[in-house]
Design a protein around this motif. Structure first.
Motif, PDB file in Angstrom:
ATOM      1  N   GLN A  86       0.122  -7.816  35.964  1.00  0.00           N
ATOM      2  CA  GLN A  86      -0.350  -9.112  35.495  1.00  0.00           C
ATOM      3  C   GLN A  86       0.075  -9.363  34.056  1.00  0.00           C
ATOM      4  N   LEU A 139       3.686 -10.397  34.018  1.00  0.00           N
ATOM      5  CA  LEU A 139       3.864 -11.797  34.399  1.00  0.00           C
ATOM      6  C   LEU A 139       3.521 -12.734  33.252  1.00  0.00           C
ATOM      7  N   GLU A 140       2.481 -12.366  32.475  1.00  0.00           N
ATOM      8  CA  GLU A 140       2.123 -13.184  31.316  1.00  0.00           C
ATOM      9  C   GLU A 140       3.229 -13.143  30.255  1.00  0.00           C
ATOM     10  N   GLU A 184       6.000 -15.328  31.328  1.00  0.00           N
ATOM     11  CA  GLU A 184       5.642 -16.727  31.096  1.00  0.00           C
ATOM     12  C   GLU A 184       5.854 -17.115  29.639  1.00  0.00           C
ATOM     13  N   GLY A 187       9.470 -17.546  28.916  1.00  0.00           N
ATOM     14  CA  GLY A 187      10.009 -18.797  29.406  1.00  0.00           C
ATOM     15  C   GLY A 187       9.895 -19.931  28.407  1.00  0.00           C
ATOM     16  N   GLU A 188       8.938 -19.786  27.445  1.00  0.00           N
ATOM     17  CA  GLU A 188       8.748 -20.827  26.439  1.00  0.00           C
ATOM     18  C   GLU A 188       9.649 -20.621  25.225  1.00  0.00           C
ATOM     19  N   GLN A 234      12.388  -8.559  35.089  1.00  0.00           N
ATOM     20  CA  GLN A 234      12.543  -9.286  36.345  1.00  0.00           C
ATOM     21  C   GLN A 234      13.088  -8.425  37.480  1.00  0.00           C
ATOM     22  N   ARG A 278       1.417 -16.251  20.075  1.00  0.00           N
ATOM     23  CA  ARG A 278       2.516 -17.097  20.537  1.00  0.00           C
ATOM     24  C   ARG A 278       3.269 -17.635  19.333  1.00  0.00           C
TER      25      ARG A 278
END
Length: 597
Positions: free
Chosen positions: A71, A74-75, A78, A81-82, A98, A387
């Motif tokens: 998990q 996956l975070e 994500e 991706g930004e 991946q 972030r």
């Protein structure tokens, strides 16, 4: 049938199986196949891996740091991706995360960490004849885990027992997650206990059964009548922040004190089971011990807190603040008697009533009678990862005179390019020496009243006929610029600030005890903040007001605080604040789960 030399160091269980196989008189293909399988190197290797995984306490160096690695990956993907990075390292890491093989390793890691490899036998089918009673025989190795009832218990196998009120029989009350009984997958809450080590428990009490267990050595054999339709439940993934201190040794109503989990306010707890309405099972996040413990449920703890506030009110006296506010606009159903092990749920929950609503749109005075009082028990949380381009604002809250504004000024002075505070708005006239946008943002009273009514200010007030306030937009501008927004608002602004949009990190600035507060402020020649007309020292009563207000703020808003700093010496407090700022910018931290979803 001969065993090879390589089998001399084989697992004892395999060796016993092979020995028993020799004693089988009948041969045939089935026996030959089984003999070959038991002597295969592949099976031996699998058994070795299994034994190393389930071995308990043999090597403290190896334990899972978390059970949701996939998990987290996956975070991270994500977050990637930004990002717009095209660096070689970034692309290499993205490609690695991946890859199916890498993700398969993480999934396997999580399965091991969550102990999904333990056998879970299917429930016994409920198709037996009515005159027959299905029983199951379960053997467990005696260990340091609790098994007991409402009376004293000795740590044994990781379950609790009780006498069923209707039948008078001994039954399994609960199975502790992560304990031996849970790992076996064979013992469930509701199972009736018939025998323990061949001794019938008919007409016996839980204390009698505990005596049998205490006197047992090695393995313990249970004969049970299974409960149907109640198979083992999978662990939940809920994490909560504890908003109160708990010590099971001081709790007279916990079903089994040895099974209790002690914690302090601010601890992160992994709630693994909420099957019981009054006693949840939980582990402290990050603990090596995978066995869960009992904690009071939210409903039970709320009932206790309400009862304490109604029956033990405190009055304002010296440096003690009232913890019972009859003017806060709430009505509670107070139980007439103390809580019991099986409390009435209706007596534990607050009665709903309409809170008072203040009719003015601004006020800078201390007046929190109209705030809705929160019953602090648990807050569901999740990890928030840093972030790029978004830095959580740091909010300093505390009583007037405690020094939060001075701490804010000193923090900004360490790096004015990094730490920024928003420019306040005001409706007063601009002085000739002032520059619009530097000291203040000057606007008309009509414009400011309109923005206040539209909720555009996180705090606002009136002083000498002029409006002052901090706009939400100015805070957002600083946050999105990558700088650290530092605020020291009135505490009533916290409900406007603590939102999923801003995600602030709230630090409570707390005064030291009264004698140290007086000594340190007098030694530093501190000036009173209660008198804006002239510069003078704090009075004795003002020092007491600081203590009283601090206690009141902590009582009403303490569930919102992420950290606490005791401002005894400014240099030490500033050092703590700088460390907190570094953590906020660089570490994943726990926040309300609603901020992530």
């Amino acid at each position: 049938m001969m065993m090879t030399n390589a089998s001399e160091n084989w697992d004892p269980s395999l060796t016993r199986l092979l020995t028993s196989l020799r004693e089988v008189q009948t041969g045939g293909e089935d026996v030959a196949f089984l003999s070959e399988l038991l002597q295969s190197k592949q099976l031996h290797a699998l058994v070795q891996v299994h034994n190393k995984i389930v071995a308990k306490g043999k090597d403290d160096k190896f334990y899972p740091l978390l059970s949701n690695a996939m998990q987290v990956t996956l975070e991270v993907l994500e977050m990637f991706g930004e990002l717009k990075s095209v660096s070689k390292e970034f692309q290499e890491m993205l490609s690695l995360l991946q890859k199916p093989h890498f993700q398969a390793i993480l999934c396997t890691h999580d399965a091991v960490a969550q102990k999904d490899y333990y056998p879970h036998l299917p429930d016994v089918p409920n198709d037996a004849d009515e005159d027959e009673e299905t029983v199951k025989i379960v053997q467990l190795v005696k260990s340091d885990e609790p098994l007991g009832g409402a009376q004293s218990a000795e740590p044994i196998v990781g379950a609790t027992i009780k006498t069923d009120e209707e039948t008078g029989k001994i039954v399994i009350a609960r199975v502790m997650h992560g304990g031996a009984a849970d790992r076996s997958g064979l013992i469930h809450a509701g199972d009736e206990v018939i025998e323990v080590n061949g001794i019938s428990v008919e007409s016996k009490t839980p204390a009698d059964v505990l005596t049998i267990l205490q006197n047992s050595e090695g393995t313990i054999t249970f004969k049970l009548v299974p409960t149907f339709g109640k198979g083992g439940s999978r662990e939940s993934k809920v994490r909560v922040r504890a908003l109160f201190n708990y010590d099971s040794a001081d709790d007279p109503y916990i079903p089994c004190k040895e099974a209790g989990l002690n914690f302090k306010k601010g601890d992160i707890l992994h709630i693994v089971s909420q099957d019981d309405a009054y006693w949840w099972q939980a582990r402290r996040e990050g603990d090596k011990i995978m066995r869960a413990g009992l904690i009071p449920s939210r409903a039970l703890q709320e009932g206790r807190i309400i009862h304490e506030r109604q029956t033990e009110p405190q009055t304002m006296d010296g440096d003690k603040a009232s913890l019972c506010s009859p003017t806060n606009g709430n009505t509670y159903c107070a139980p007439k008697t103390p809580c019991t092990p099986t409390p009435n749920a209706a007596a534990l929950l607050p009665c709903k009533s309409t809170p008072k609503v203040k009719k003015v749109i601004y006020d800078i005075k201390e007046n929190d009678d109209f705030d809705r009082e929160i019953i602090p028990t648990y807050e569901e949380v999740a990890r928030l990862y840093p972030r790029p381009g978004f830095v959580r604002p740091i909010v300093l809250v505390g009583a007037p005179g405690v020094g939060r504004n001075e701490l804010r000024r000193r923090l900004i002075a360490t790096d004015p390019e990094k730490y920024v505070t928003p420019v306040p708005y005001t409706s007063r006239a601009q002085k000739q020496s002032e520059q619009n946008g530097k000291e203040y943002m000057f606007v008309t009273r009509e414009k400011m009243e309109q923005d206040i009514s539209e909720g555009k200010f996180i705090e606002h007030g009136e002083y000498k006929g002029n409006l002052y306030g901090t706009s939400a937009e100015s805070v957002e501008t600083i946050v999105n610029s990558g700088r650290v927004c530092v605020l020291s608002p009135h505490w009533q602004a916290l409900k406007m600030l603590r939102t999923p949009h801003l995600r602030p990190f709230i630090v409570f600035i707390k005064p030291p005890p009264l004698d140290r507060l007086v000594d340190t402020r007098n030694a530093a020649n501190a000036r009173s903040t209660f008198d804006k007309e002239c510069s003078r020292a704090f009075t004795e009563e003002e020092f007491r007001d600081i203590i009283r207000s601090s206690t009141r703020i902590n009582f009403l808003y303490g569930y919102m605080f992420d950290e606490e700093i005791v401002n005894e010496e400014l240099a030490s407090a500033l050092s703590q604040l700088l460390k907190i700022s570094w953590r906020v910018q660089s570490e994943p931290l726990w926040v309300p789960a609603s901020w992530i979803q």
